[in-house]
Design a protein around this motif. Structure first.
Motif, PDB file in Angstrom:
ATOM      1  N   LEU A  88      -2.654 -38.199   4.151  1.00  0.00           N
ATOM      2  CA  LEU A  88      -2.955 -39.628   4.297  1.00  0.00           C
ATOM      3  C   LEU A  88      -3.381 -39.956   5.721  1.00  0.00           C
ATOM      4  O   LEU A  88      -4.325 -40.730   5.935  1.00  0.00           O
ATOM      5  N   HIS A  89      -2.697 -39.384   6.697  1.00  0.00           N
ATOM      6  CA  HIS A  89      -3.035 -39.636   8.099  1.00  0.00           C
ATOM      7  C   HIS A  89      -4.461 -39.191   8.404  1.00  0.00           C
ATOM      8  O   HIS A  89      -5.171 -39.841   9.185  1.00  0.00           O
ATOM      9  N   THR A  90      -4.885 -38.120   7.764  1.00  0.00           N
ATOM     10  CA  THR A  90      -6.219 -37.574   8.009  1.00  0.00           C
ATOM     11  C   THR A  90      -7.301 -38.313   7.239  1.00  0.00           C
ATOM     12  O   THR A  90      -8.368 -38.626   7.789  1.00  0.00           O
ATOM     13  N   HIS A  91      -7.038 -38.603   5.958  1.00  0.00           N
ATOM     14  CA  HIS A  91      -8.071 -39.138   5.075  1.00  0.00           C
ATOM     15  C   HIS A  91      -7.941 -40.639   4.785  1.00  0.00           C
ATOM     16  O   HIS A  91      -8.929 -41.271   4.404  1.00  0.00           O
ATOM     17  N   HIS A  92      -6.763 -41.181   4.924  1.00  0.00           N
ATOM     18  CA  HIS A  92      -6.547 -42.614   4.655  1.00  0.00           C
ATOM     19  C   HIS A  92      -5.660 -43.205   5.753  1.00  0.00           C
ATOM     20  O   HIS A  92      -4.519 -43.611   5.494  1.00  0.00           O
ATOM     21  N   PRO A  93      -6.174 -43.265   6.968  1.00  0.00           N
ATOM     22  CA  PRO A  93      -5.345 -43.745   8.080  1.00  0.00           C
ATOM     23  C   PRO A  93      -4.848 -45.179   7.891  1.00  0.00           C
ATOM     24  O   PRO A  93      -3.788 -45.535   8.413  1.00  0.00           O
ATOM     25  N   ASP A  94      -5.606 -45.992   7.163  1.00  0.00           N
ATOM     26  CA  ASP A  94      -5.161 -47.367   6.924  1.00  0.00           C
ATOM     27  C   ASP A  94      -3.915 -47.399   6.046  1.00  0.00           C
ATOM     28  O   ASP A  94      -2.971 -48.167   6.308  1.00  0.00           O
ATOM     29  N   ILE A  95      -3.890 -46.556   4.999  1.00  0.00           N
ATOM     30  CA  ILE A  95      -2.713 -46.471   4.138  1.00  0.00           C
ATOM     31  C   ILE A  95      -1.535 -45.891   4.907  1.00  0.00           C
ATOM     32  O   ILE A  95      -0.390 -46.356   4.791  1.00  0.00           O
ATOM     33  N   LEU A 155       9.746 -43.792  -1.546  1.00  0.00           N
ATOM     34  CA  LEU A 155       9.375 -44.917  -2.411  1.00  0.00           C
ATOM     35  C   LEU A 155       8.166 -45.655  -1.845  1.00  0.00           C
ATOM     36  O   LEU A 155       7.233 -46.010  -2.588  1.00  0.00           O
ATOM     37  N   THR A 156       8.161 -45.890  -0.549  1.00  0.00           N
ATOM     38  CA  THR A 156       7.037 -46.582   0.083  1.00  0.00           C
ATOM     39  C   THR A 156       5.751 -45.790  -0.092  1.00  0.00           C
ATOM     40  O   THR A 156       4.689 -46.352  -0.409  1.00  0.00           O
ATOM     41  N   THR A 157       5.832 -44.481   0.097  1.00  0.00           N
ATOM     42  CA  THR A 157       4.656 -43.628  -0.060  1.00  0.00           C
ATOM     43  C   THR A 157       4.156 -43.656  -1.504  1.00  0.00           C
ATOM     44  O   THR A 157       2.947 -43.765  -1.754  1.00  0.00           O
ATOM     45  N   ALA A 158       5.064 -43.562  -2.462  1.00  0.00           N
ATOM     46  CA  ALA A 158       4.675 -43.558  -3.870  1.00  0.00           C
ATOM     47  C   ALA A 158       4.005 -44.868  -4.262  1.00  0.00           C
ATOM     48  O   ALA A 158       3.023 -44.879  -5.019  1.00  0.00           O
ATOM     49  N   LEU A 159       4.499 -45.989  -3.755  1.00  0.00           N
ATOM     50  CA  LEU A 159       3.997 -47.298  -4.169  1.00  0.00           C
ATOM     51  C   LEU A 159       2.745 -47.731  -3.406  1.00  0.00           C
ATOM     52  O   LEU A 159       2.027 -48.627  -3.857  1.00  0.00           O
ATOM     53  N   GLN A 161       0.419 -45.304  -2.304  1.00  0.00           N
ATOM     54  CA  GLN A 161      -0.566 -44.217  -2.373  1.00  0.00           C
ATOM     55  C   GLN A 161      -1.924 -44.747  -2.815  1.00  0.00           C
ATOM     56  O   GLN A 161      -2.021 -45.648  -3.650  1.00  0.00           O
ATOM     57  N   PRO A 162      -3.015 -44.212  -2.247  1.00  0.00           N
ATOM     58  CA  PRO A 162      -4.347 -44.791  -2.470  1.00  0.00           C
ATOM     59  C   PRO A 162      -4.925 -44.561  -3.857  1.00  0.00           C
ATOM     60  O   PRO A 162      -5.767 -45.334  -4.299  1.00  0.00           O
ATOM     61  N   ALA A 163      -4.539 -43.504  -4.546  1.00  0.00           N
ATOM     62  CA  ALA A 163      -5.075 -43.213  -5.881  1.00  0.00           C
ATOM     63  C   ALA A 163      -3.909 -43.029  -6.833  1.00  0.00           C
ATOM     64  O   ALA A 163      -3.607 -41.904  -7.249  1.00  0.00           O
ATOM     65  N   PRO A 164      -3.241 -44.112  -7.205  1.00  0.00           N
ATOM     66  CA  PRO A 164      -2.025 -43.988  -8.006  1.00  0.00           C
ATOM     67  C   PRO A 164      -2.320 -43.600  -9.445  1.00  0.00           C
ATOM     68  O   PRO A 164      -3.442 -43.812  -9.940  1.00  0.00           O
ATOM     69  N   PRO A 165      -1.347 -43.042 -10.141  1.00  0.00           N
ATOM     70  CA  PRO A 165      -1.490 -42.801 -11.579  1.00  0.00           C
ATOM     71  C   PRO A 165      -1.540 -44.133 -12.320  1.00  0.00           C
ATOM     72  O   PRO A 165      -1.258 -45.186 -11.750  1.00  0.00           O
ATOM     73  N   ALA A 166      -1.900 -44.087 -13.592  1.00  0.00           N
ATOM     74  CA  ALA A 166      -1.980 -45.317 -14.377  1.00  0.00           C
ATOM     75  C   ALA A 166      -0.626 -45.992 -14.509  1.00  0.00           C
ATOM     76  O   ALA A 166      -0.510 -47.220 -14.494  1.00  0.00           O
ATOM     77  N   THR A 167       0.415 -45.188 -14.627  1.00  0.00           N
ATOM     78  CA  THR A 167       1.768 -45.703 -14.792  1.00  0.00           C
ATOM     79  C   THR A 167       2.735 -44.836 -14.005  1.00  0.00           C
ATOM     80  O   THR A 167       2.639 -43.611 -14.037  1.00  0.00           O
ATOM     81  N   ILE A 168       3.649 -45.478 -13.283  1.00  0.00           N
ATOM     82  CA  ILE A 168       4.716 -44.731 -12.635  1.00  0.00           C
ATOM     83  C   ILE A 168       6.055 -45.266 -13.123  1.00  0.00           C
ATOM     84  O   ILE A 168       6.195 -46.457 -13.415  1.00  0.00           O
ATOM     85  N   LEU A 169       7.021 -44.365 -13.234  1.00  0.00           N
ATOM     86  CA  LEU A 169       8.363 -44.716 -13.681  1.00  0.00           C
ATOM     87  C   LEU A 169       9.351 -44.280 -12.606  1.00  0.00           C
ATOM     88  O   LEU A 169       9.274 -43.142 -12.111  1.00  0.00           O
ATOM     89  N   SER A 187       9.074 -56.386  -2.896  1.00  0.00           N
ATOM     90  CA  SER A 187       7.703 -56.744  -2.510  1.00  0.00           C
ATOM     91  C   SER A 187       6.740 -55.592  -2.782  1.00  0.00           C
ATOM     92  O   SER A 187       5.610 -55.802  -3.270  1.00  0.00           O
ATOM     93  N   LEU A 188       7.165 -54.368  -2.481  1.00  0.00           N
ATOM     94  CA  LEU A 188       6.322 -53.202  -2.744  1.00  0.00           C
ATOM     95  C   LEU A 188       6.048 -53.046  -4.238  1.00  0.00           C
ATOM     96  O   LEU A 188       4.918 -52.734  -4.644  1.00  0.00           O
ATOM     97  N   LEU A 189       7.062 -53.237  -5.053  1.00  0.00           N
ATOM     98  CA  LEU A 189       6.898 -53.105  -6.499  1.00  0.00           C
ATOM     99  C   LEU A 189       5.937 -54.155  -7.044  1.00  0.00           C
ATOM    100  O   LEU A 189       5.086 -53.864  -7.898  1.00  0.00           O
ATOM    101  N   ARG A 190       6.065 -55.384  -6.566  1.00  0.00           N
ATOM    102  CA  ARG A 190       5.153 -56.441  -7.030  1.00  0.00           C
ATOM    103  C   ARG A 190       3.714 -56.127  -6.625  1.00  0.00           C
ATOM    104  O   ARG A 190       2.781 -56.316  -7.409  1.00  0.00           O
ATOM    105  N   GLY A 191       3.530 -55.657  -5.395  1.00  0.00           N
ATOM    106  CA  GLY A 191       2.182 -55.303  -4.959  1.00  0.00           C
ATOM    107  C   GLY A 191       1.612 -54.137  -5.740  1.00  0.00           C
ATOM    108  O   GLY A 191       0.443 -54.141  -6.130  1.00  0.00           O
ATOM    109  N   ALA A 192       2.446 -53.125  -5.984  1.00  0.00           N
ATOM    110  CA  ALA A 192       1.985 -51.947  -6.720  1.00  0.00           C
ATOM    111  C   ALA A 192       1.612 -52.302  -8.153  1.00  0.00           C
ATOM    112  O   ALA A 192       0.694 -51.699  -8.730  1.00  0.00           O
TER     113      ALA A 192
END
Length: 260
Positions: A88-95, A155-159, A161-169, A187-192
């Motif tokens: 992420l640091h290399t390819h998605h520095p904003d994330i 948890l923060t990284t999972a929620l 992440q720039p290319a998330p799966p369709a559904t996470i549990l 707040s992270l869950l609502r945004g995700a």
């Protein structure tokens, strides 16, 4: 009240085929579709990811060095957390910056991750989740983070992440978290949920209070069956004038608690 049901049958290649998908509304049963493979479209079961960050023991993968090349996706137990953050640091520095800032909100002493790959004798590269605190350039070990802090990082990284799966549990994400970190988690869950479907199981009063009553599915066992119920704000509007959603659950007005 609506109920949703699917019927799966095994396929010859080891996968599954959806043979029926229905929604029941009162006395009406509506068939949504019949027979499609698990790998078809956005309903693909492989696009569902289950995250379980409970193991933060001394031998847990998130605390140990791992292969740098293990960057394709965040593993369900966060074992490749350092490698994924490096990617992420290399390819998605904003994330990466968003993750860093969010972690610092929950852990005011935290400054940044220290992600330094090291080469082994046979040429493989490894990386470990080192970090530093504010006002110091000395790298600290994962063992110098609490279990709750490690879980919040994962948890923060999972929620985010720039290319998330369709559904996470996620099962009981509140485990070991500081009350303020649970507020941030809400707040992270609502945004995700705006980018993917998020299914969370919880028995945490503070986390329940982060959501509207329509967001909750109450799960109970009745006569050997699992029953799901969703309440509407209209149904409990008078109660919500004085009590929070979590209060209603604690008072057993929503269900989901043992019956005497």
């Amino acid at each position: 009240m609506q109920t949703y049901a699917i019927t799966l049958e095994p396929a010859v290649d080891g996968g599954f085929v959806f043979v029926r998908e229905t929604v029941v509304r009162g006395q009406e049963c509506v068939s949504l579709l019949v027979s499609y493979r698990e790998a078809d479209g956005n309903r693909s079961l492989p696009s569902w990811k289950v995250f379980h960050f409970h193991d933060t023991s001394e031998t847990a993968g998130i605390r140990r060095a791992g292969a740098l090349h293990d960057q394709e996706y965040l593993r369900p137990d966060g074992a490749n957390q350092a490698a994924f953050l490096f990617w992420l640091h290399t390819h998605h520095p904003d994330i990466y910056a968003m993750i860093r800032k969010t972690v610092a909100l929950a852990m005011p002493f935290f400054d940044d991750f220290v992600l330094r790959p090291r080469s082994l004798a046979l040429g493989e590269e490894q990386i470990q989740l080192l970090w530093r605190q504010k006002g110091s350039d000395y790298p600290l070990w994962p063992s110098q983070l609490s279990d709750g802090s490690l879980r919040f990082i994962a948890l923060t990284t999972a929620l985010l992440q720039p290319a998330p799966p369709a559904t996470i549990l996620i099962d009981e994400p509140e485990l070991g978290l500081h009350p303020y970190a649970i507020t941030l988690l809400g707040s992270l869950l609502r945004g995700a949920s705006e980018r993917m479907q998020v299914i969370v199981s919880t028995q945490s009063l503070p986390l329940i209070n982060e959501f509207a009553i329509e967001d909750l599915l109450i799960v109970e066992r009745e006569e050997g069956n699992t029953v799901f119920r969703r309440h509407t704000e209209e149904r409990v509007a008078s109660w919500l004038e004085e009590y929070s959603v979590g209060d209603l659950w604690m008072k057993n007005l929503l269900g989901g608690r043992p019956q005497s």
